[in-house]
Design an enzyme around this catalytic site. Sequence first.
Site, mmCIF file in Angstrom:
data_model
loop_
_atom_site.group_PDB
_atom_site.id
_atom_site.type_symbol
_atom_site.label_atom_id
_atom_site.label_comp_id
_atom_site.label_asym_id
_atom_site.label_seq_id
_atom_site.Cartn_x
_atom_site.Cartn_y
_atom_site.Cartn_z
ATOM 1 N N GLU A 1 0.830 -1.325 0.034
ATOM 2 C CA GLU A 1 -0.012 -0.112 -0.062
ATOM 3 C C GLU A 1 0.769 1.474 0.069
ATOM 4 O O GLU A 1 0.622 2.151 -0.641
ATOM 5 C CB GLU A 1 -0.982 0.043 1.095
ATOM 6 C CG GLU A 1 -2.181 1.008 1.361
ATOM 7 C CD GLU A 1 -2.982 0.582 0.114
ATOM 8 O OE1 GLU A 1 -3.428 -0.531 -0.298
ATOM 9 O OE2 GLU A 1 -3.675 1.330 -0.543
ATOM 10 N N LYS B 1 -12.447 0.874 -12.014
ATOM 11 C CA LYS B 1 -11.561 1.920 -11.612
ATOM 12 C C LYS B 1 -10.192 1.471 -11.052
ATOM 13 O O LYS B 1 -10.144 0.369 -10.637
ATOM 14 C CB LYS B 1 -12.326 2.650 -10.352
ATOM 15 C CG LYS B 1 -12.660 1.724 -9.418
ATOM 16 C CD LYS B 1 -13.466 2.607 -8.196
ATOM 17 C CE LYS B 1 -13.811 1.495 -7.122
ATOM 18 N NZ LYS B 1 -14.814 2.230 -6.012
ATOM 19 N N LYS C 1 1.816 2.869 -3.371
ATOM 20 C CA LYS C 1 0.507 3.203 -4.170
ATOM 21 C C LYS C 1 0.453 4.541 -4.638
ATOM 22 O O LYS C 1 -0.386 5.040 -4.261
ATOM 23 C CB LYS C 1 -0.715 2.280 -3.791
ATOM 24 C CG LYS C 1 -1.795 2.055 -4.951
ATOM 25 C CD LYS C 1 -2.955 1.499 -4.475
ATOM 26 C CE LYS C 1 -4.285 2.207 -4.323
ATOM 27 N NZ LYS C 1 -5.104 1.524 -4.149
HETATM 28 N N1 NAD Z 1 -9.402 -0.526 -8.159
HETATM 29 C C1 NAD Z 1 -10.380 -1.079 -7.599
HETATM 30 O O1 NAD Z 1 -11.516 -0.971 -7.433
HETATM 31 C C2 NAD Z 1 -9.937 -1.864 -6.364
HETATM 32 C C3 NAD Z 1 -10.798 -2.774 -5.621
HETATM 33 C C4 NAD Z 1 -10.302 -3.468 -4.482
HETATM 34 C C5 NAD Z 1 -8.945 -3.191 -4.121
HETATM 35 N N2 NAD Z 1 -7.936 -2.488 -4.587
HETATM 36 C C6 NAD Z 1 -6.605 -1.977 -4.053
HETATM 37 O O2 NAD Z 1 -6.230 -3.253 -4.083
HETATM 38 C C7 NAD Z 1 -5.020 -3.074 -3.147
HETATM 39 C C8 NAD Z 1 -4.996 -4.219 -2.228
HETATM 40 O O3 NAD Z 1 -4.674 -5.557 -3.084
HETATM 41 P P1 NAD Z 1 -3.910 -6.730 -2.508
HETATM 42 O O4 NAD Z 1 -4.728 -7.213 -1.416
HETATM 43 O O5 NAD Z 1 -3.695 -7.686 -3.875
HETATM 44 O O6 NAD Z 1 -2.712 -6.116 -2.009
HETATM 45 P P2 NAD Z 1 -1.204 -6.092 -2.535
HETATM 46 O O7 NAD Z 1 -1.163 -5.612 -3.984
HETATM 47 O O8 NAD Z 1 -0.452 -4.975 -1.595
HETATM 48 O O9 NAD Z 1 -0.609 -7.489 -2.512
HETATM 49 C C9 NAD Z 1 -0.275 -8.050 -1.074
HETATM 50 C C10 NAD Z 1 1.029 -8.591 -0.999
HETATM 51 O O10 NAD Z 1 1.156 -9.825 -1.899
HETATM 52 C C11 NAD Z 1 2.168 -9.908 -2.870
HETATM 53 N N3 NAD Z 1 1.797 -11.055 -3.814
HETATM 54 C C12 NAD Z 1 1.162 -10.440 -4.951
HETATM 55 N N4 NAD Z 1 0.722 -11.838 -5.759
HETATM 56 C C13 NAD Z 1 1.517 -12.776 -4.796
HETATM 57 C C14 NAD Z 1 1.744 -14.004 -5.070
HETATM 58 N N5 NAD Z 1 1.177 -14.921 -6.247
HETATM 59 N N6 NAD Z 1 2.129 -14.796 -4.247
HETATM 60 C C15 NAD Z 1 2.811 -14.252 -3.013
HETATM 61 N N7 NAD Z 1 2.745 -13.208 -2.989
HETATM 62 C C16 NAD Z 1 2.139 -12.228 -3.801
HETATM 63 C C17 NAD Z 1 2.401 -8.423 -3.152
HETATM 64 O O11 NAD Z 1 3.825 -8.238 -3.523
HETATM 65 C C18 NAD Z 1 2.364 -7.814 -2.035
HETATM 66 O O12 NAD Z 1 2.933 -7.980 -0.785
HETATM 67 C C19 NAD Z 1 -5.617 -1.875 -2.484
HETATM 68 O O13 NAD Z 1 -4.610 -0.720 -2.712
HETATM 69 C C20 NAD Z 1 -6.790 -1.514 -2.879
HETATM 70 O O14 NAD Z 1 -7.100 -0.335 -2.758
HETATM 71 C C21 NAD Z 1 -8.755 -1.732 -5.688
#
Ligand code: NAD
Length: 411
Positions: free
Chosen positions: A95, A165, A98
């Site tokens: 996060e 989005k 971002k």
């Molecule tokens: N655009 C939208 O409408 C929308 C909707 C929901 C969430 N989001 C955003 O998404 C973000 C959260 O996403 P997240 O939960 O994926 O978090 P993230 O992208 O931070 O990933 C979590 C962790 O997992 C790691 N990772 C990714 N893929 C992996 C894999 N296959 N194996 C091991 N590790 C891996 C990443 O490096 C990170 O350390 C927030 O910023 C949120 O605002 C956006």
Amino acid sequence: MRHILHKGEFVYPSPRTQGWRVKAQLDVEYEVIETPGLLDPDNPELLAVPGGGSTTDTRLIILDHAVDELYGTRIRSYFAENSATVEYLTLPGSEEYKSIDRALEVVNKLNEVGTNRLSNPPIVIGGGVVADVVGVAASLYRRGIPFIRVPTTLLSQVDVSVAAKSGVNYGGYRNRLGSYTPPPRTLIDREFLATVPDRQLRNGMGEIFKMALIKDQRLFELLEEHGAELIQHRFQDPTPGYDGLTGTIADEVIGRSIAGMAEELEPNLWEKNLQRSVDYGHSFSPLVEMRASPELLHGEAVAMDCVFSAIIAAHRGLISGADLDRIIAVARRLGLEPSHPLFSDVALVSEALADTIRHRNGQQNLPILTGIGAVCFLNDVTEGEIAQACDGMGRLLASHADDHAQSVGAS
Ligand SMILES: NC(=O)c1ccc[n+]([C@@H]2O[C@H](COP(=O)([O-])OP(=O)(O)OC[C@H]3O[C@@H](n4cnc5c(N)ncnc54)[C@H](O)[C@@H]3O)[C@@H](O)[C@H]2O)c1
Ligand SMILES: [Zn+2]
């Protein structure tokens, strides 16, 4: 003097003023495809250019740093074996990264690679953070280019995958800068989940739990019965000798979550209607999540809010006590302990609601359950009801602490 021109609908303040109105419509269509074996060189999905055709121009592949570490070799051999000309950019996925600076880093690399308007769209492979960063960059670059999204965490596969989005954090606010420009293709392969840490899987379960509660009783039952097992097996197919149905159930759980999200978003893609059932679990949690940061992950805070809102529903008699107990039990089974001290802080939760009301343009528009799998919207939730729910959350926290003490005592 004012007069009305009958051609068009303008009222002109003076005869010397002229006005034109441009009205256009934008058809939006994008696809989310689940494709097992995405990194198998024989699988053509990753190379396909939206709208058809292929390209010999260089494409930029943006990798989440964790994905690069774990899958970098396979990804590179996929493109090499398919003789695709590609360049790579690896970004941190968390996060705090971002930011608009990261989005501009992507823009610089798109320039370096020589990305065209349409024919060689970049591909992002990673969690929600890098997907959002690239989404923002793509929406700015040449005023908007297509990109391909490959979400690799559970949360991003069930939630970001359907999203129209993208956003980056700015000035201390989450997603303060961003746009509604969905990528034409999102590709999902749950094999990526094999390496996602437990806590991140549970984080994704928080959003699936929400989806089940607002509209999908069958999904709720699947979570009730198989949720813990899915996390344990990381949504992977049964290993030899294992007689469970994890693979099929995993497909159904991910599929139902995506379908539910798509169904909710499609008629309200630009969120003009502020009564959104997908906001369930997102009414009180944003401020709690922010105040608890970095202690609570998004999906953890969402699951707590789901329970908090269910307590309000139970107090109003909208759901039964038995349903509330089931909801709490499922949250716990998913490893999403449904309480945190900040959820019993009446002043903070009230402040959270006040902020949400601003976000919903002056209305509470609170999605509240009327059963497992159904919601209504309330606009008259009182401070007293908030206090009652905070009290309920406090009791959940205390009972968890007691259980914990007992199990520690027993060990
Ligand atoms: N655009 C939208 O409408 C929308 C909707 C929901 C969430 N989001 C955003 O998404 C973000 C959260 O996403 P997240 O939960 O994926 O978090 P993230 O992208 O931070 O990933 C979590 C962790 O997992 C790691 N990772 C990714 N893929 C992996 C894999 N296959 N194996 C091991 N590790 C891996 C990443 O490096 C990170 O350390 C927030 O910023 C949120 O605002 C956006
Ligand atoms: Zn969310």
